[in-house]
Design an enzyme around this catalytic site. Structure first.
Site, PDB file in Angstrom:
ATOM      1  N   TRP A 106      34.409  48.104  91.196  1.00 29.24           N
ATOM      2  CA  TRP A 106      34.389  49.172  92.176  1.00 29.24           C
ATOM      3  C   TRP A 106      34.702  50.480  91.481  1.00 29.24           C
ATOM      4  O   TRP A 106      35.539  50.530  90.601  1.00 29.24           O
ATOM      5  CB  TRP A 106      35.458  48.925  93.224  1.00 29.24           C
ATOM      6  CG  TRP A 106      35.253  47.723  94.052  1.00 29.24           C
ATOM      7  CD1 TRP A 106      35.803  46.496  93.863  1.00 29.24           C
ATOM      8  CD2 TRP A 106      34.444  47.624  95.209  1.00 29.24           C
ATOM      9  NE1 TRP A 106      35.381  45.653  94.842  1.00 29.24           N
ATOM     10  CE2 TRP A 106      34.555  46.312  95.681  1.00 29.24           C
ATOM     11  CE3 TRP A 106      33.638  48.533  95.904  1.00 29.24           C
ATOM     12  CZ2 TRP A 106      33.876  45.878  96.812  1.00 29.24           C
ATOM     13  CZ3 TRP A 106      32.974  48.105  97.024  1.00 29.24           C
ATOM     14  CH2 TRP A 106      33.104  46.796  97.465  1.00 29.24           C
ATOM     15  N   ASP A 125      38.570  43.215  88.447  1.00 29.29           N
ATOM     16  CA  ASP A 125      39.405  42.030  88.584  1.00 29.29           C
ATOM     17  C   ASP A 125      39.454  41.308  87.264  1.00 29.29           C
ATOM     18  O   ASP A 125      38.515  41.366  86.464  1.00 29.29           O
ATOM     19  CB  ASP A 125      38.846  41.106  89.658  1.00 29.29           C
ATOM     20  CG  ASP A 125      39.074  41.683  91.019  1.00 29.29           C
ATOM     21  OD1 ASP A 125      40.102  42.340  91.217  1.00 29.29           O
ATOM     22  OD2 ASP A 125      38.203  41.504  91.888  1.00 29.29           O
TER      23      ASP A 125
END
Lengths: 179, 391
Positions: A106, A125
């Site tokens: 993101w 992540d």
């Protein structure tokens, strides 16, 4: 800066393209690119833990925004939802040893109350090990449900990794927004 | 006073004899018969009750180990467990005899080869009765009632995929194999209706409906008009099943009834849980913020006070509505300081309903579904109980 973002997104799209040829991906990823320029986008998600200080969209940052990387109030975590890698053997911008960054990321914007600037932030992540379990952080400003995937932090964004096991999340500064 | 030693001696002897007898047990109460030998067995579940509830524990701190805990709302006992792996989808079969769980397992704990699979569990014994291995594309997201769905005739299961491209796999329940796969144009969720139709929500607020044939393959698809505003007031994906379809609820508390009983989806006029000009900013929130009693038409919603970005915040009150009149009939406080904030709500579907509420302190509350009277508080109900499923 734009080149860095382009490289980042290119890597993500190549990795995902290796795994899918479905037509829905184009619209989805296009939306992600568009959304990335509009508002803070989100990392992986896990829902439901106790929230950090909820904020109003009129407030640029949490009233308790801090510079502490192991605090959910850290201004750089303005839309993070997951375990903070800084509490899991990594830092706010590096994955813990033995894990693998997610190829899908993101790109968001967080306001730094320390210098008054908005920064472009890449949420990644770290994957490949069971969830870290330390420093759960759930901030959802601008978050949307899974049908608006480009703005959602509930999906498992380790989904495109060889090992899709979610471990923790980082927030990497890419530069000042608007420059 | 002086004691006569001659008289004292017999008494001393008698006491000594009594002590000896007590020590030897000769005067003790009769010894009961020894306990019978036990035979190791497996407890059989009693006949299912509408007051049973499956409590989904995400096991957030170690997400590869989630589970569905079966709990009896009357006896307040844990009855058993269904393992549900990592980020599962789950749904009971229409006849209630089977719980289907779509999940992911790793060969070596959290690493090594991983397998996406749907497992079938007999709800009368909690024994696994079969499985279907899936492609490694299964959607891994938050718990909802619509991550997977049985077709209404129970012949197929629709299972959502996300890679992040969105698609749907169709599983033949009898043959125990994947028989079809179709693209969903970026739309997610599996909401079954008619005999063999499945609907999904799209990023523009439309509803995609795909009809499948006797072999599980797509034969028709259609898109509705947008039925909510994705940008300004999106609906939660944790909708509640209704008699005709589903009730969707928006972040700001607007109810969107969707009727899926006809050839085309129909959308009734939305109605709001809150005043047009909210003073105290009450909003729905949590991980399963609404529950509907389908025959009584009673809607229960976990509500909190907050602003934008608080849609996952647990509630301090349960608001109760009559869906026929759209009027609020009760507000039941939860006392977050004592029990935690209400994350998930579910109501049993019998005529003496229990309202189940799980909180962010892992407490399961059981309330009378008609009066709101707190009947029981079960502490430490798993690690992160984020969803509740009627049997």
């Amino acid at each position: 800066m734009q080149q860095r973002i382009d490289r980042l997104l290119e890597r993500a799209s190549r990795r995902v393209a290796q795994r899918t040829s479905r037509r829905g991906f184009l619209g989805l990823f296009g939306a992600a690119l568009t959304g990335a320029t509009l508002l803070p986008l989100l990392p992986v998600s896990r829902g439901g833990q106790a929230l950090a200080e909820p904020t109003s969209p009129k407030v640029p940052a949490s009233p308790t925004a801090s510079d502490d990387p192991v605090s959910c109030d850290y201004w750089k975590y303005c839309a993070i939802d997951g375990f903070l890698c800084a509490c899991c053997g990594g830092s706010s911008s590096s994955c813990p040893p033995g894990t693998t960054p997610s190829p899908i990321t993101w790109i968001g914007t967080c306001h730094n109350p320390g210098d008054g600037r908005d920064y472009i932030v890449s949420y990644n992540d770290c994957c490949g090990k069971t969830s870290c379990g330390a420093c759960s952080c759930n901030r959802n400003e601008g978050e949307k449900p899974m049908y608006r995937l480009s703005l959602n932090n509930d999906a498992n964004w380790c989904m495109a990794n060889d090992n899709p096991n979610y471990h923790c999340s980082v927030s990497v500064l890419l530069g000042v927004a608007g420059q | 006073m002086r004691f006569n030693k001659t008289l004292m001696q017999p008494a001393i002897i008698a006491l000594s004899l009594a002590q000896a007898a007590l020590l030897s047990g000769a005067w003790a109460a009769p010894v009961p018969a020894p306990l019978p030998a036990e035979h190791l067995s497996i407890t059989q579940l009693p006949v299912a009750s509408p007051h049973w509830i499956y409590v989904y524990d995400e096991a957030f701190n170690n997400e590869t180990d989630s589970r569905l805990n079966l709990y009896d709302g009357d006896s307040h006992r844990l009855l058993g467990q269904i393992d549900s792996g990592y980020y599962p989808g789950f749904t009971p079969s229409p006849d209630g005899h089977t719980m289907a769980v779509a999940t992911t397992y790793w060969a070596r704990g959290g690493h090594g080869p991983h397998t996406d699979v749907i497992e079938f569990t007999d709800t009368s014994s909690l024994a696994i009765t079969g499985e279907v291995v899936l492609a490694p594309t299964r959607a891994q997201g938050p718990p909802t009632s619509y991550n997977i769905a049985y077709s209404k005739d129970q012949r197929f299961i629709y299972s959502t995929n996300l890679t992040p491209a969105a698609s749907m796999s169709v599983i033949d329940v009898e043959k125990k194999q994947v028989v079809a796969d179709f693209d969903t144009d970026g739309c997610v969720l599996a909401i079954a209706s008619l005999e063999r139709r499945v609907s999904s929500i799209c990023e523009n607020g439309r509803l995609l409906s795909v009809t499948t044939d006797d072999t599980g393959h797509e034969v028709a698809r259609s898109f509705s008009d947008p039925f909510f505003d994705v940008d300004h007031d999106p609906v939660f994906i944790q909708a509640a099943p209704s008699q005709q379809g589903a009730l969707f609820l928006s972040f700001l508390g607007v109810v969107h009834p969707v009727d899926l009983s006809g050839m085309q989806p129909r959308f009734s006029a939305p109605w709001s849980l809150v005043d047009a000009k909210p003073v105290h900013h009450w909003r729905p929130g949590g991980t399963q913020m609404l529950a509907l009693h389908k025959t009584l038409g009673t809607l229960y919603v976990s509500m909190h006070q907050g602003g934008e970005g608080t849609h996952k915040m647990g509630g301090s009150q349960i608001w109760v509505f009559d869906t026929n009149t759209h009027r609020r009939v009760a507000r039941w406080p939860i006392d977050p300081a004592k029990y935690g904030a209400a994350l998930a709500v579910q109501v049993s579907q019998d005529l003496q309903p229990l309202l189940f509420v799980t909180t962010d302190t892992s407490t399961l509350l059981i309330l009378d579904g008609k009066t709101g009277h707190l009947l029981h508080a079960e502490a430490k109900m798993g690690q992160t109980p984020w969803y509740l499923i009627n049997p």
